[in-house]
Scaffold this motif. Structure first.
Motif, PDB file in Angstrom:
ATOM      1  N   THR A 163      61.186 -29.180 -98.361  1.00 20.30           N
ATOM      2  CA  THR A 163      60.119 -30.145 -98.611  1.00 20.30           C
ATOM      3  C   THR A 163      59.970 -30.317-100.112  1.00 20.30           C
ATOM      4  O   THR A 163      60.462 -29.504-100.914  1.00 20.30           O
ATOM      5  N   ALA A 164      59.281 -31.369-100.515  1.00 19.49           N
ATOM      6  CA  ALA A 164      59.081 -31.613-101.942  1.00 19.49           C
ATOM      7  C   ALA A 164      58.367 -30.443-102.612  1.00 19.49           C
ATOM      8  O   ALA A 164      58.697 -30.053-103.734  1.00 19.49           O
ATOM      9  N   LEU A 165      57.407 -29.855-101.915  1.00 16.74           N
ATOM     10  CA  LEU A 165      56.659 -28.737-102.481  1.00 16.74           C
ATOM     11  C   LEU A 165      57.520 -27.482-102.563  1.00 16.74           C
ATOM     12  O   LEU A 165      57.491 -26.759-103.567  1.00 16.74           O
ATOM     13  N   GLU A 166      58.288 -27.214-101.530  1.00 14.55           N
ATOM     14  CA  GLU A 166      59.187 -26.054-101.557  1.00 14.55           C
ATOM     15  C   GLU A 166      60.195 -26.184-102.703  1.00 14.55           C
ATOM     16  O   GLU A 166      60.475 -25.214-103.409  1.00 14.55           O
ATOM     17  N   ILE A 187      50.578 -22.428-108.776  1.00 15.01           N
ATOM     18  CA  ILE A 187      49.706 -23.533-108.369  1.00 15.01           C
ATOM     19  C   ILE A 187      49.563 -24.539-109.509  1.00 15.01           C
ATOM     20  O   ILE A 187      49.650 -25.751-109.312  1.00 15.01           O
ATOM     21  N   GLU A 188      49.384 -24.015-110.722  1.00 12.32           N
ATOM     22  CA  GLU A 188      49.229 -24.896-111.881  1.00 12.32           C
ATOM     23  C   GLU A 188      50.505 -25.701-112.117  1.00 12.32           C
ATOM     24  O   GLU A 188      50.460 -26.900-112.386  1.00 12.32           O
ATOM     25  N   ILE A 202      49.837 -20.740-101.200  1.00 11.34           N
ATOM     26  CA  ILE A 202      51.132 -20.638-101.859  1.00 11.34           C
ATOM     27  C   ILE A 202      52.027 -19.670-101.107  1.00 11.34           C
ATOM     28  O   ILE A 202      53.242 -19.844-101.026  1.00 11.34           O
ATOM     29  N   ASP A 203      51.418 -18.615-100.524  1.00 11.93           N
ATOM     30  CA  ASP A 203      52.203 -17.614 -99.792  1.00 11.93           C
ATOM     31  C   ASP A 203      52.895 -18.226 -98.578  1.00 11.93           C
ATOM     32  O   ASP A 203      54.013 -17.847 -98.232  1.00 11.93           O
ATOM     33  N   VAL A 204      52.212 -19.170 -97.928  1.00 14.06           N
ATOM     34  CA  VAL A 204      52.787 -19.821 -96.748  1.00 14.06           C
ATOM     35  C   VAL A 204      54.027 -20.613 -97.147  1.00 14.06           C
ATOM     36  O   VAL A 204      55.064 -20.566 -96.472  1.00 14.06           O
ATOM     37  N   HIS A 205      53.934 -21.321 -98.255  1.00 14.08           N
ATOM     38  CA  HIS A 205      55.062 -22.126 -98.718  1.00 14.08           C
ATOM     39  C   HIS A 205      56.216 -21.244 -99.202  1.00 14.08           C
ATOM     40  O   HIS A 205      57.390 -21.569 -98.982  1.00 14.08           O
ATOM     41  N   VAL A 229      50.356  -9.351-107.822  1.00 13.36           N
ATOM     42  CA  VAL A 229      50.562 -10.199-109.005  1.00 13.36           C
ATOM     43  C   VAL A 229      51.059 -11.586-108.607  1.00 13.36           C
ATOM     44  O   VAL A 229      50.391 -12.583-108.817  1.00 13.36           O
ATOM     45  N   GLY A 230      52.249 -11.628-108.009  1.00 17.43           N
ATOM     46  CA  GLY A 230      52.814 -12.938-107.653  1.00 17.43           C
ATOM     47  C   GLY A 230      54.258 -12.825-107.223  1.00 17.43           C
ATOM     48  O   GLY A 230      54.612 -11.921-106.459  1.00 17.43           O
TER      49      GLY A 230
END
Length: 236
Positions: A163-166, A187-188, A202-205, A229-230
């Motif tokens: 997807t575009a977001l992925e 996110i930023e 964000i974790d889902v994506h 952290v991330g």
């Protein structure tokens, strides 16, 4: 070799060993790493096999002369070339310039003139060099090839359906290769691309992206979770 030397490497091709030594003695304290070759054939080989800031090339050498070296060099390389002529004769200058020399100096040159001409030819070469658009460069890691400009992602020679977001998340992580990106930073980054994404979503994506990458969460090939952290793109 230092980083500075690596970016200011000069090759002097001249059978006059004393003159080569004088050039090296003058340029070395100014931050140049000078190497010398004393025949046209050896000089051409070194010029083609390694990266140089510029070449200082004598016209008159036994065997392969400077014109022949330059003629062969220009078939594949545009490295700046400053030619040395014994008497600064006009005929030599014209031939050299027609073959692709960037400038010339008579062998009666002063050291200040040598430095000025050398700086001028290297400066012109840098200005003339095309600027590569970072967005057109492939991001590559361990069989994964991503091109942001054409929006493609290929893993082990197979295209990925993202997807575009992925895709945006993957690009962001790859550009930060080896560094941890917090959820807030991700996110930023993707929000700048006009996506609407918040907090833990964000974790889902990331999870969906990992599945498409065929990731094993316990031994990630690409995306590593840094607890509390991330995420980090694993540098390969």
């Amino acid at each position: 070799m230092t980083e500075q030397e690596a970016t200011k490497r000069i090759l002097v091709i001249d059978d006059d060993r004393k003159l080569c030594g004088l050039i090296a003695d003058y340029l070395s304290p100014l931050g140049y790493h000078v190497e010398m070759r004393h025949s046209g054939s050896e000089g051409l080989e070194a010029a083609l096999e390694e990266e140089w800031e510029a070449l200082i090339l004598d016209v008159m050498m036994p065997g392969m002369d400077g014109f022949e070296v330059l003629r062969e060099l220009r078939k594949t390389s545009q490295v700046p070339v400053l030619m040395l002529t014994a008497m600064g004769e006009e005929a030599d200058r014209i031939v050299g310039l027609e073959l692709g020399a960037d400038d010339y100096l008579p062998k009666t040159f002063s050291t200040r003139e040598l430095l000025a001409r050398l700086r001028a030819v290297t400066r012109r070469a840098k200005v003339a060099a095309p600027v590569e658009d970072p967005a057109t460069v492939d991001l590559v890691s361990d069989g994964l090839i991503v091109n942001e400009a054409v929006h493609t992602a290929i893993l082990d020679d197979k295209p990925l359906d993202l997807t575009a977001l992925e895709f945006a998340i993957l690009v962001t992580l790859m550009k930060a290769k080896g560094r941890v990106k917090t959820r807030e930073q991700l996110i930023e980054d993707v929000s700048e691309r006009k996506f609407d994404i918040f907090d833990r979503s964000i974790d889902v994506h990331i999870s969906a992206l990992r599945k498409k990458l065929g990731e094993d969460a316990r031994e990630p090939r690409f995306i590593k979770t840094v607890r509390a952290v991330g995420y980090q793109f694993v540098s390969k």
